[in-house]
Design an enzyme around this catalytic site. Structure first.
Site, short mmCIF file in Angstrom:
data_model
loop_
_atom_site.label_atom_id
_atom_site.label_comp_id
_atom_site.label_asym_id
_atom_site.label_seq_id
_atom_site.Cartn_x
_atom_site.Cartn_y
_atom_site.Cartn_z
N LEU A 1 -15.79 2.28 10.33
CA LEU A 1 -15.56 3.49 11.14
C LEU A 1 -14.11 3.52 11.59
CD1 LEU A 1 -18.80 3.27 13.33
CD2 LEU A 1 -18.54 4.25 11.04
N GLY A 2 -13.31 4.31 10.89
CA GLY A 2 -11.89 4.42 11.24
C GLY A 2 -11.50 5.88 11.14
N GLY B 1 -15.04 1.12 14.85
CA GLY B 1 -16.09 0.09 14.80
C GLY B 1 -15.69 -1.18 15.54
N PHE C 1 -10.48 9.05 18.32
CA PHE C 1 -11.65 8.78 19.16
C PHE C 1 -11.28 8.38 20.58
CE2 PHE C 1 -15.72 8.84 16.78
CZ PHE C 1 -15.22 9.43 15.63
N ARG C 2 -10.10 7.79 20.76
CA ARG C 2 -9.69 7.46 22.14
C ARG C 2 -9.56 8.73 22.96
NH1 ARG C 2 -5.32 3.47 19.67
NH2 ARG C 2 -5.39 5.21 18.22
N ARG D 1 -2.70 -2.14 -3.33
CA ARG D 1 -3.93 -1.40 -3.07
C ARG D 1 -3.89 -0.15 -3.95
NH1 ARG D 1 -5.14 3.27 1.02
NH2 ARG D 1 -7.34 3.49 0.51
N ASN E 1 0.88 -1.18 0.00
CA ASN E 1 0.00 0.00 0.00
C ASN E 1 0.92 1.22 0.00
OD1 ASN E 1 -1.82 2.03 0.44
ND2 ASN E 1 -2.72 1.15 2.29
N ARG F 1 -11.82 14.95 8.35
CA ARG F 1 -12.62 15.35 7.18
C ARG F 1 -14.02 15.76 7.63
NH1 ARG F 1 -11.30 9.94 4.42
NH2 ARG F 1 -9.13 10.20 3.78
N HIS G 1 -13.18 2.15 0.53
CA HIS G 1 -13.17 1.05 1.51
C HIS G 1 -13.76 -0.24 0.92
CE1 HIS G 1 -13.42 4.45 4.72
NE2 HIS G 1 -12.16 4.07 4.59
N GLU H 1 -8.21 -5.99 4.89
CA GLU H 1 -8.13 -5.60 3.48
C GLU H 1 -6.96 -6.27 2.78
OE1 GLU H 1 -8.79 -1.68 5.35
OE2 GLU H 1 -9.28 -1.03 3.33
P1 AMP Z 1 -8.28 2.99 11.33
O1 AMP Z 1 -8.31 4.11 10.33
O2 AMP Z 1 -9.19 1.86 10.98
O3 AMP Z 1 -6.90 2.54 11.68
O4 AMP Z 1 -8.91 3.59 12.68
C1 AMP Z 1 -8.29 4.64 13.39
C2 AMP Z 1 -9.27 5.21 14.38
O5 AMP Z 1 -9.67 4.16 15.30
C3 AMP Z 1 -8.73 6.34 15.23
O6 AMP Z 1 -9.61 7.43 15.22
C4 AMP Z 1 -8.68 5.76 16.61
O7 AMP Z 1 -8.97 6.64 17.59
C5 AMP Z 1 -9.77 4.73 16.58
N1 AMP Z 1 -9.58 3.76 17.66
C6 AMP Z 1 -8.58 2.86 17.79
N2 AMP Z 1 -8.72 2.20 18.98
C7 AMP Z 1 -9.82 2.71 19.59
C8 AMP Z 1 -10.50 2.48 20.83
N3 AMP Z 1 -10.05 1.55 21.69
N4 AMP Z 1 -11.59 3.22 21.13
C9 AMP Z 1 -12.05 4.15 20.26
N5 AMP Z 1 -11.45 4.42 19.09
C10 AMP Z 1 -10.36 3.71 18.74
#
Ligand code: AMP
Length: 409
Positions: A210-211, A334, A285-286, A92, A7, A242, A181, A388
């Site tokens: 949801l990432g 998610g 989100f953490r 990718r 990627n 975004r 996605h 993925e």
């Molecule tokens: P991704 O793009 O799939 O790698 O997701 C990244 C997002 O997942 C970031 O905004 C992180 O804050 C969120 N994330 C990862 N671990 C947690 C968690 N334990 N609780 C809430 N959000 C999380």
């Protein structure tokens, strides 16, 4: 057969080496700050080999790939003896436009078509083309396969993918909703069918990816019928940085008032908006969940906006599908946030959705597929960690096998 999954970003190159006989991940890692200074992080996942993390000069993607191959074959950190053990490379690729509905073997014609897709993804596709060239330079005539984020969504009907602007912008310029996605949706919807013990072709599914980037897709009988991202990954849900959906006239207002150029404006909407812009604290989100718990009202508001908008999109897809068998959660948020899942699902009592609160609360930070539906829930609620890279590796294997069969015949 061992497949290297790549990627490539403008200054990064992530990789995974997967043994497709057993679908075992052998090693993964990533090169960063390519063209700036450079570092390489490498993690062998078989044997007792140590991890590697060093700053090393990486002027180009060719240098990065050379370093990756060196790492994969090194006696100290490696997992294979020589490059010849890698049978194929899967890439990718963000945007395949309307030219690519599924994964393809890379050849000159495909490279030309990829070049033609650059205007649709000017930030991503050039890097991914560079990644393909780097493989050709370093790995010779190894078969390479391009797997598109947009491919899965090409089954959307025109009523879902067309914007209500003059039709000639679609005909002349291919301006339409594409969605992203797609490889993640392919993985989780197939996994959901397996979990439910029903054919994918019999299911109505809504999947929430949801990432850092977030989107939702409506998948009817295995085919995408709608998704929340658009021509670019900017619209739909508000995301880490975004803005998601916005009245396009807001751009004119802000550009006039503050004298922004269109590039500055898009930078604000892509990099300074979303959860970061709303909270003023973080896109992560953490951090938001923690700060909201400590009483930060803007972080709480940012989370409320996210879960409310996500619920609205899911609700609209229940209508689009005229029913839903399962709602799937995947990607960083998610997979890991029971609170965000619960807040989104709290809007679907009317559908007969019932959450198993204990199963939901305990579902984070692991690789299992988990059913978080409560007893008698009319809709199955599933948490499925996405993969993925495995989808890319499987497509690569299948295309290379087909090529070999063709050559034999
Ligand atoms: P991704 O793009 O799939 O790698 O997701 C990244 C997002 O997942 C970031 O905004 C992180 O804050 C969120 N994330 C990862 N671990 C947690 C968690 N334990 N609780 C809430 N959000 C999380």
């Amino acid at each position: 057969m061992k497949v290297l999954v790549i990627n490539a970003g403008s200054s990064s190159l992530k990789y995974q080496l997967i043994d497709m006989k057993t679908e075992t991940l052998l090693a993964k890692g990533h090169c960063g700050r390519i063209g700036i200074d450079g570092y390489l992080k490498h993690k062998p996942l078989v044997g007792e080999k140590p991890c590697y993390y060093e700053n090393i000069p990486l002027p180009t993607h060719d240098d990065a790939l050379k370093a990756v191959v060196h790492m994969l074959t090194s006696p100290e950190y490696g997992v294979i003896e020589s490059m010849s053990e890698i049978a194929a490379v899967g890439h990718r690729v963000l945007h395949g436009g309307e030219a690519f509905t599924s994964s393809v073997l890379v050849n000159d014609e495909v490279m030309q078509a990829l070049e033609r897709c650059i205007p649709l993804a000017p930030l991503h596709n050039p890097a991914q083309i560079t990644g393909i060239h780097a493989c050709t330079h370093i790995m010779g005539d190894i078969p390479q396969v391009a797997v598109f984020d947009t491919g899965f969504h090409q089954t959307m009907p025109p009523r879902a993918f067309l914007y209500a602007i003059p039709y000639e912008y679609y005909e002349n310029d291919q301006i339409r909703r594409y969605g992203f996605h797609g490889t993640s949706y392919r993985y989780v919807t197939a996994a959901a069918a397996e979990m439910l013990g029903r054919p994918l072709e019999s299911l109505k599914l809504i999947s929430c990816h949801l990432g850092n980037g977030s989107s939702v897709a409506a998948v009817e009988y295995g085919k995408c019928i709608d998704t929340s991202m658009g021509l670019t990954p900017l619209p739909g849900l508000p995301m880490g940085t975004r803005c998601g959906d916005i009245d396009s006239a807001v751009l004119q207002f802000l550009m006039k008032k503050y004298g922004y150029t269109i590039d500055e404006m898009l930078h604000i909407l892509n990099k300074k908006s979303g959860m970061l812009g709303l909270s003023g604290v973080s896109p992560d989100f953490r951090d938001l969940l923690h700060a909201a718990e400590e009483g930060d009202t803007r972080c709480r508001l940012a989370l409320d906006i996210f879960t409310y908008q996500a619920a609205k999109v899911v609700g609209s897809y229940v209508a689009a599908l005229n029913g839903v068998d399962a709602i799937i959660f995947t990607a960083g948020i998610g997979e890991n946030s029971p609170q965000v899942r619960a807040e989104i699902l709290s809007h679907f009592g009317y559908l007969g959705c019932c959450v198993n609160e204990e199963a939901n609360a305990q579902c984070y930070g692991h690789d299992h597929w988990t059913d978080i539906s409560g007893p008698g829930s009319a809709v199955k609620l599933l948490v499925i960690p996405t993969n993925e890279e495995l989808v890319i590796a499987r497509d690569t294997r299948d295309i290379v096998h087909a090529l070999r069969r063709q050559k034999k015949a």
